[in-house]
Design a protein around this motif. Structure first.
Motif, mmCIF file in Angstrom:
data_model
loop_
_atom_site.group_PDB
_atom_site.id
_atom_site.type_symbol
_atom_site.label_atom_id
_atom_site.label_comp_id
_atom_site.label_asym_id
_atom_site.label_seq_id
_atom_site.Cartn_x
_atom_site.Cartn_y
_atom_site.Cartn_z
ATOM 1 N N LEU A 197 -9.271 -6.154 -112.292
ATOM 2 C CA LEU A 197 -8.887 -4.748 -112.417
ATOM 3 C C LEU A 197 -7.951 -4.335 -111.274
ATOM 4 N N GLY A 198 -7.975 -5.125 -110.198
ATOM 5 C CA GLY A 198 -7.081 -4.856 -109.083
ATOM 6 C C GLY A 198 -5.618 -5.035 -109.437
ATOM 7 N N MET A 199 -5.342 -5.682 -110.592
ATOM 8 C CA MET A 199 -3.960 -5.841 -111.053
ATOM 9 C C MET A 199 -3.390 -4.551 -111.627
ATOM 10 N N ILE A 200 -4.264 -3.619 -111.991
ATOM 11 C CA ILE A 200 -3.837 -2.405 -112.675
ATOM 12 C C ILE A 200 -3.565 -1.293 -111.668
ATOM 13 N N THR A 201 -2.431 -0.625 -111.822
ATOM 14 C CA THR A 201 -2.038 0.470 -110.935
ATOM 15 C C THR A 201 -1.965 1.774 -111.729
ATOM 16 N N PRO A 202 -1.897 2.905 -111.052
ATOM 17 C CA PRO A 202 -1.817 4.201 -111.749
ATOM 18 C C PRO A 202 -0.575 4.338 -112.625
ATOM 19 N N GLU A 203 0.470 3.574 -112.346
ATOM 20 C CA GLU A 203 1.703 3.686 -113.114
ATOM 21 C C GLU A 203 1.705 2.805 -114.362
ATOM 22 N N ASP A 204 0.663 2.003 -114.524
ATOM 23 C CA ASP A 204 0.597 1.093 -115.672
ATOM 24 C C ASP A 204 0.076 1.796 -116.927
ATOM 25 N N ILE A 205 0.320 1.140 -118.062
ATOM 26 C CA ILE A 205 -0.235 1.564 -119.348
ATOM 27 C C ILE A 205 -1.186 0.469 -119.815
ATOM 28 N N VAL A 206 -2.385 0.813 -120.185
ATOM 29 C CA VAL A 206 -3.338 -0.170 -120.701
ATOM 30 C C VAL A 206 -3.381 -0.059 -122.223
ATOM 31 N N LEU A 207 -3.152 -1.184 -122.888
ATOM 32 C CA LEU A 207 -3.291 -1.264 -124.339
ATOM 33 C C LEU A 207 -4.575 -2.031 -124.625
ATOM 34 N N ALA A 208 -5.618 -1.309 -125.031
ATOM 35 C CA ALA A 208 -6.927 -1.913 -125.286
ATOM 36 C C ALA A 208 -7.094 -2.161 -126.780
ATOM 37 N N ILE A 209 -7.399 -3.414 -127.130
ATOM 38 C CA ILE A 209 -7.508 -3.803 -128.538
ATOM 39 C C ILE A 209 -8.954 -4.160 -128.863
ATOM 40 N N SER A 210 -9.494 -3.518 -129.882
ATOM 41 C CA SER A 210 -10.840 -3.823 -130.365
ATOM 42 C C SER A 210 -10.898 -3.397 -131.827
ATOM 43 N N ASN A 211 -11.195 -4.318 -132.707
ATOM 44 C CA ASN A 211 -11.196 -3.981 -134.133
ATOM 45 C C ASN A 211 -12.195 -2.874 -134.438
ATOM 46 N N SER A 212 -13.386 -2.983 -133.857
ATOM 47 C CA SER A 212 -14.413 -1.965 -134.106
ATOM 48 C C SER A 212 -14.223 -0.738 -133.233
ATOM 49 N N GLY A 213 -13.587 -0.937 -132.090
ATOM 50 C CA GLY A 213 -13.476 0.156 -131.124
ATOM 51 C C GLY A 213 -14.753 0.342 -130.328
ATOM 52 N N GLU A 214 -15.674 -0.611 -130.471
ATOM 53 C CA GLU A 214 -16.974 -0.507 -129.785
ATOM 54 C C GLU A 214 -17.292 -1.766 -128.986
ATOM 55 N N THR A 215 -16.324 -2.602 -128.702
ATOM 56 C CA THR A 215 -16.557 -3.847 -127.970
ATOM 57 C C THR A 215 -17.049 -3.538 -126.551
ATOM 58 N N GLU A 227 -17.523 -5.241 -123.730
ATOM 59 C CA GLU A 227 -16.776 -5.700 -122.553
ATOM 60 C C GLU A 227 -15.546 -4.841 -122.288
ATOM 61 N N VAL A 228 -14.968 -4.300 -123.359
ATOM 62 C CA VAL A 228 -13.793 -3.442 -123.209
ATOM 63 C C VAL A 228 -14.230 -2.050 -122.754
ATOM 64 N N LEU A 229 -15.240 -1.499 -123.401
ATOM 65 C CA LEU A 229 -15.699 -0.146 -123.054
ATOM 66 C C LEU A 229 -16.209 -0.059 -121.612
ATOM 67 N N SER A 230 -16.788 -1.170 -121.134
ATOM 68 C CA SER A 230 -17.405 -1.127 -119.806
ATOM 69 C C SER A 230 -16.398 -0.952 -118.676
ATOM 70 N N ILE A 231 -15.139 -1.314 -118.916
ATOM 71 C CA ILE A 231 -14.139 -1.192 -117.844
ATOM 72 C C ILE A 231 -13.275 0.071 -117.992
ATOM 73 N N LEU A 232 -13.490 0.832 -119.064
ATOM 74 C CA LEU A 232 -12.681 2.041 -119.265
ATOM 75 C C LEU A 232 -12.876 3.088 -118.175
ATOM 76 N N PRO A 233 -14.114 3.298 -117.683
ATOM 77 C CA PRO A 233 -14.259 4.292 -116.609
ATOM 78 C C PRO A 233 -13.424 3.968 -115.375
ATOM 79 N N VAL A 234 -13.322 2.671 -115.054
ATOM 80 C CA VAL A 234 -12.525 2.270 -113.894
ATOM 81 C C VAL A 234 -11.044 2.503 -114.172
ATOM 82 N N ILE A 235 -10.622 2.189 -115.387
ATOM 83 C CA ILE A 235 -9.217 2.417 -115.752
ATOM 84 C C ILE A 235 -8.885 3.898 -115.665
ATOM 85 N N LYS A 236 -9.823 4.734 -116.126
ATOM 86 C CA LYS A 236 -9.623 6.184 -116.051
ATOM 87 C C LYS A 236 -9.549 6.638 -114.590
#
Length: 321
Positions: free
Chosen positions: A83-101, A103-112
């Protein structure tokens, strides 16, 4: 007996129909997603788990090679330092077919908390991932090609197509050119076709076949034989190009009453030869040679003086042909 061909055709038809149905999702949300990626001063960070992750890696690679800086981050690794690779100027494209994965949801608070914008891509606009995103792009399919309806097939194809649609839309918006594309593809035959110029492959100096306009035909033949390009340039006293003599010209004069020991090369040369500047792309020169059905080119400077020569064999050995 297994009917492999029928099953294969059914899969192709199902996935083809799924792709056609995607046009309904090219809407304001898709436009918003593209605009966010176009305006960002950072990179596009693609994340996804499982099959979505595999597709996400390809999408990131396509973005990167078409003018949109991007890379893939595995959500499992993200929570252990990436997650240290991500900066405030980046755009995150999160892909999940169900939208409920998970491992993906768990890192969203940090991205926010980092402050990066979030684009979600899933089949469910009411999913947790979609609700937490700045914009949601739908990739829903009506049917998986897997007869059990379990293995991601049509859905992964749809995700890849949406990713390609984004990449090409951004490519067009950036005015991305073939030269730009070549800079990120310098290796292999593709790079050679896009980057190689005549100055990189032409024969110069003592390897350049050239004779004076007063030379005898036999002298021109000797020059052609020594230089091995199947042609020789003919120049005037100012060393400017005035003609060309090739193997083809030699065959044409065989039945004529030409004395190769007495007649000047200027009497049998081609007086308006096709030429090219040294800055021309080798691929462009190939197109000219194919269109004109010629085997070689003389390269001239701004004063029409020969500075190089090349033929089809040079294009072949350089990997352009």
């Amino acid at each position: 007996m297994n009917n492999f061909s029928k099953i294969a055709k059914d899969v192709i038809n199902i996935e083809a129909q799924s792709i056609i149905e995607l046009t309904q999702f090219i809407d304001v949300n898709f436009e918003t997603a593209c605009q966010l990626m176009l305006e960002t001063k950072g990179r596009v960070i693609v994340i996804g788990m499982g099959k979505s992750g595999h597709i996400g890696g390809k999408i990131a690679a396509t973005f990167a090679s078409t003018g949109t800086p991007a890379f893939f981050v595995h959500p499992g690794e993200a929570s252990h330092g990436d997650l240290g690779m991500i900066t405030p100027e980046d755009i995150v494209l999160a892909i999940s077919n169900s939208g409920e994965t998970g491992e993906v949801l768990s890192i969203l608070p940090v991205i926010k908390r980092i402050g990066a914008k979030l684009i979600a891509m899933s089949s469910n606009p009411n999913s947790t991932l979609a609700k937490l995103s700045d914009t949601h792009v739908c990739n829903k399919v009506s049917q998986e090609a897997c007869p059990l309806g379990l293995a991601p097939t049509s859905s992964t194809t749809a995700t890849l197509v949406i990713g390609d649609a984004m990449a090409v839309a951004l490519l067009n918006a950036r005015g991305f050119t073939a030269d730009d594309f070549a800079l990120s593809h310098p290796g292999g035959s593709l790079g050679k076709r896009l980057l190689l110029r005549l100055q990189d492959i032409m024969h110069t100096g003592e390897r350049l076949p050239v004779v004076d306009q007063h030379a005898k035909v036999k002298d021109a033949l000797v020059e052609m034989s020594l230089k091995g390009l199947g042609m020789t340039a003919i120049t005037n006293q100012e060393h400017a190009l005035i003609g060309l003599f090739t193997d083809g010209d030699l065959r044409r004069i065989l039945d004529a009453k030409i004395d190769i020991h007495q007649d000047n090369i200027s009497s049998v040369m081609t007086k308006t030869p096709t030429t090219a500047p040294q800055s021309m792309l080798a691929a462009e020169a190939l197109k000219i040679m194919e269109d004109k059905k010629i085997n070689g080119l003389i390269i001239v400077d701004e004063h029409n003086k020969p500075i190089g020569a090349m033929n089809m064999h040079d294009l072949l050995t350089s990997g352009v042909l």
